[in-house]
Motif scaffolding. Structure first.
Motif, PDB file in Angstrom:
ATOM      1  N   ARG A   1      45.633  18.948-123.823  1.00 41.80           N
ATOM      2  CA  ARG A   1      46.112  17.960-123.461  1.00 41.80           C
ATOM      3  C   ARG A   1      44.837  17.847-122.157  1.00 41.80           C
TER       4      ARG A   1
ATOM      5  N   THR B   1      42.587  14.387-117.621  1.00 40.29           N
ATOM      6  CA  THR B   1      43.688  13.558-118.672  1.00 40.29           C
ATOM      7  C   THR B   1      42.437  12.747-119.924  1.00 40.29           C
ATOM      8  N   PRO B   2      43.005  12.432-120.822  1.00 41.52           N
ATOM      9  CA  PRO B   2      42.408  11.757-122.006  1.00 41.52           C
ATOM     10  C   PRO B   2      42.117  10.289-122.013  1.00 41.52           C
ATOM     11  N   ASP B   3      43.563   9.759-120.972  1.00 45.95           N
ATOM     12  CA  ASP B   3      43.094   8.732-120.269  1.00 45.95           C
ATOM     13  C   ASP B   3      43.275   8.374-119.080  1.00 45.95           C
TER      14      ASP B   3
ATOM     15  N   THR C   1      44.329   6.528-127.357  1.00 48.46           N
ATOM     16  CA  THR C   1      43.155   7.542-126.123  1.00 48.46           C
ATOM     17  C   THR C   1      43.856   9.133-126.054  1.00 48.46           C
TER      18      THR C   1
ATOM     19  N   ARG D   1      42.703  10.936-129.339  1.00 43.74           N
ATOM     20  CA  ARG D   1      41.182  11.988-129.663  1.00 43.74           C
ATOM     21  C   ARG D   1      41.517  12.865-128.668  1.00 43.74           C
ATOM     22  N   GLY D   2      42.113  12.271-127.565  1.00 45.67           N
ATOM     23  CA  GLY D   2      41.628  13.386-126.723  1.00 45.67           C
ATOM     24  C   GLY D   2      42.138  15.130-127.118  1.00 45.67           C
TER      25      GLY D   2
ATOM     26  N   SER E   1      39.471  16.240-129.500  1.00 42.33           N
ATOM     27  CA  SER E   1      38.289  16.829-128.304  1.00 42.33           C
ATOM     28  C   SER E   1      38.723  18.124-127.330  1.00 42.33           C
ATOM     29  N   GLN E   2      39.792  18.068-126.912  1.00 46.32           N
ATOM     30  CA  GLN E   2      39.998  19.868-126.804  1.00 46.32           C
ATOM     31  C   GLN E   2      40.161  20.535-127.222  1.00 46.32           C
TER      32      GLN E   2
END
Length: 478
Positions: free
Chosen positions: A227, A310-312, A371, A374-375, A378-379
């Motif tokens: 994450r 972080t993703p967000d 969100t 999705r992160g 992707s990670q």
């Protein structure tokens, strides 16, 4: 490389853990977050011990540009759109409260740390985007307005100004605050077992455990490795520059950041994902900017920082995981570690002492909205790519091709290894798989380090561990 902070301050050494101990709260990590959390909890009446793997402030805290501000780039319009006005307001108010709490703490205790009130600006070339950001920030109760960018040495369409923010010397502050705490240095936590922290020098039993060690090293539960990723950025300390009023960052992240400290101008930029160095030297890029905009300047220091992203764009502050009710975490500060550290201290104090915080929802580590998911995807994809590189990337060099001061991936005696030849011609070999989760390490020529592109662990040219989440080095044996 040494920052301007580490060369202009001296923190006294603390002893290592002298054997088995018990405490109410154990804090892992003696950086800005760990020391502020420990101080705040101790002030609330709890018995606290800090365990630091090296020296306090020896990690990211000494590499910051040390801005204390609720102005976190072009974030508030995005937060309202992605998370809603309620959570965006929680984020804004937590950071405003953190700025005030730091001001109160420094003023009340008379801490000599070069605390200075400054306006904070985010500049850019899209007037409409700047307008939206200024409106969003003002809607959330932040001291924000639109202005021009006349103090900059280069053109920009305008800026969003946050008034009455601050800057300081982080290590002077950290050293003064740590003097009233129980801190054990040179005491790495090797593993955590429910309510026990195991170190080389003894075990600490604690009712509550707080991970404030930049990147949590316990993978399950929590899954923080899936994450977050880490990002590096670079700084020059310059003398003989014209004054720059306030603290400045670029809206899209591709430009320079600027702030002053005494006679120095701190010029930052050149960010990239850790382990994915873009090729040309990031320091040389900054030096080109310095020659262009400050032709009479002289460089006095250069260094780089590493941030958990972080993703967000919101840190993880709160319970570590659902299955560990006595574990807490403060991580993922993106590029705003000074303010986020104080926000974490306030939130965790409230959670530990009363069970609730007015800002806990937006920072909840257990959140997994669209969100965040999705992160995570992707990670995970990035990790898969770099795991595969170890097996399928063919080295293009041999040890004999490495020049003094150069590192790279090579074949050596039939093995794929990392190699570095020092200025005296000695060759140092390292294993290329990160001991954290096995991703292939990459050479960073600016820092002469081996960096993990998956989770950001770093090792020096000889294979010694610089920063986690890995907990051991990569020196090649044999």
């Amino acid at each position: 490389m040494d920052s301007i902070w580490s060369t202009t301050s001296s923190l006294r050494e603390r002893s290592r853990l002298p054997g088995d101990r018990e405490t109410q709260v154990a804090v892992i990590g003696g950086g800005m977050a760990g020391i502020l959390i420990a101080h705040t909890l101790q002030a609330a009446g709890l018995r606290v011990a800090v365990l630091e793997a090296g020296r306090i402030g020896s990690g990211q805290s000494q590499h910051t540009t040390a801005k204390v501000t609720a102005q976190h780039g072009m974030c508030y319009d995005r937060l309202i759109r992605k998370l809603g006005a309620q959570k965006a307001r929680q984020y804004a108010q937590a950071n405003l409260a953190a700025c005030k709490a730091l001001d109160d703490l420094i003023t009340t205790r008379g801490i000599d740390c070069d605390w200075q009130r400054q306006n904070a600006y985010v500049y850019g070339d899209d007037p409409a985007a700047l307008d939206r950001e200024a409106r969003a920030a003002a809607l959330l109760g932040l001291p924000a307005d639109r202005t021009d960018a006349s103090s900059l040495p280069f053109p920009a369409a305008g800026a969003v100004r946050f008034s009455d923010q601050a800057q300081f010397h982080p290590l002077k502050f950290l050293g003064a605050l740590a003097d009233g705490l129980t801190v054990y240095e040179q005491t790495p936590v090797l593993r955590v077992e429910r309510d026990h922290l195991v170190t080389p020098w003894g075990t600490v039993r604690a009712d509550r455990i707080i991970f404030a060690c930049h990147f949590p090293f316990v993978n399950i539960p929590g899954l923080y490795f899936a994450r977050m990723y880490q990002e590096r950025s670079y700084v020059l300390a310059l003398e003989h520059t014209p004054p720059v009023d306030g603290m400045w960052i670029s809206a899209d992240g591709s430009g320079c950041s600027l702030r002053t400290w005494g006679t120095y101008l701190l010029l930052g930029g050149g960010h990239h994902r850790s382990g994915a160095h873009p090729g040309p030297s990031r320091y040389d890029w900054l030096r080109t900017q310095a020659r262009t905009f400050f032709p009479k300047s002289q460089e006095r220091a250069c260094w780089s920082a590493q941030d958990c992203m972080t993703p967000d764009g919101v840190p993880y502050i709160g319970r570590y995981a659902a299955g560990r009710l006595n574990w807490y975490v403060a991580t993922g500060f993106n590029k705003w570690g000074m303010t986020s550290s104080m926000a974490a201290a306030l939130i965790l104090r409230d959670l530990l002492c009363s069970g609730t915080s007015p800002w806990a929802q937006v920072f909840d580590p257990g959140r997994f909205g669209t969100t965040a998911l999705r992160g995570v995807a992707s990670q995970s994809g990035q990790a898969a790519v770099h795991l595969a590189r170890y097996f399928f990337q063919i080295p293009s060099e041999t040890a004999s091709q490495l020049s003094p001061g150069q590192g790279g991936i090579l074949f050596y005696q039939g093995k794929k290894l990392g190699g570095y030849r020092d200025l005296d011609g000695s060759l140092y070999l390292v294993d290329l798989r990160c001991p954290h989760l096995g991703c292939q390490l990459e050479w960073n020529p600016d820092e002469r380090s081996w960096d993990c592109p998956c989770h950001g662990s770093r090792f020096d040219a000889r294979g010694q561990l610089l920063s986690g989440p890995a907990q051991e080095g990569i020196v090649h044996e044999g």
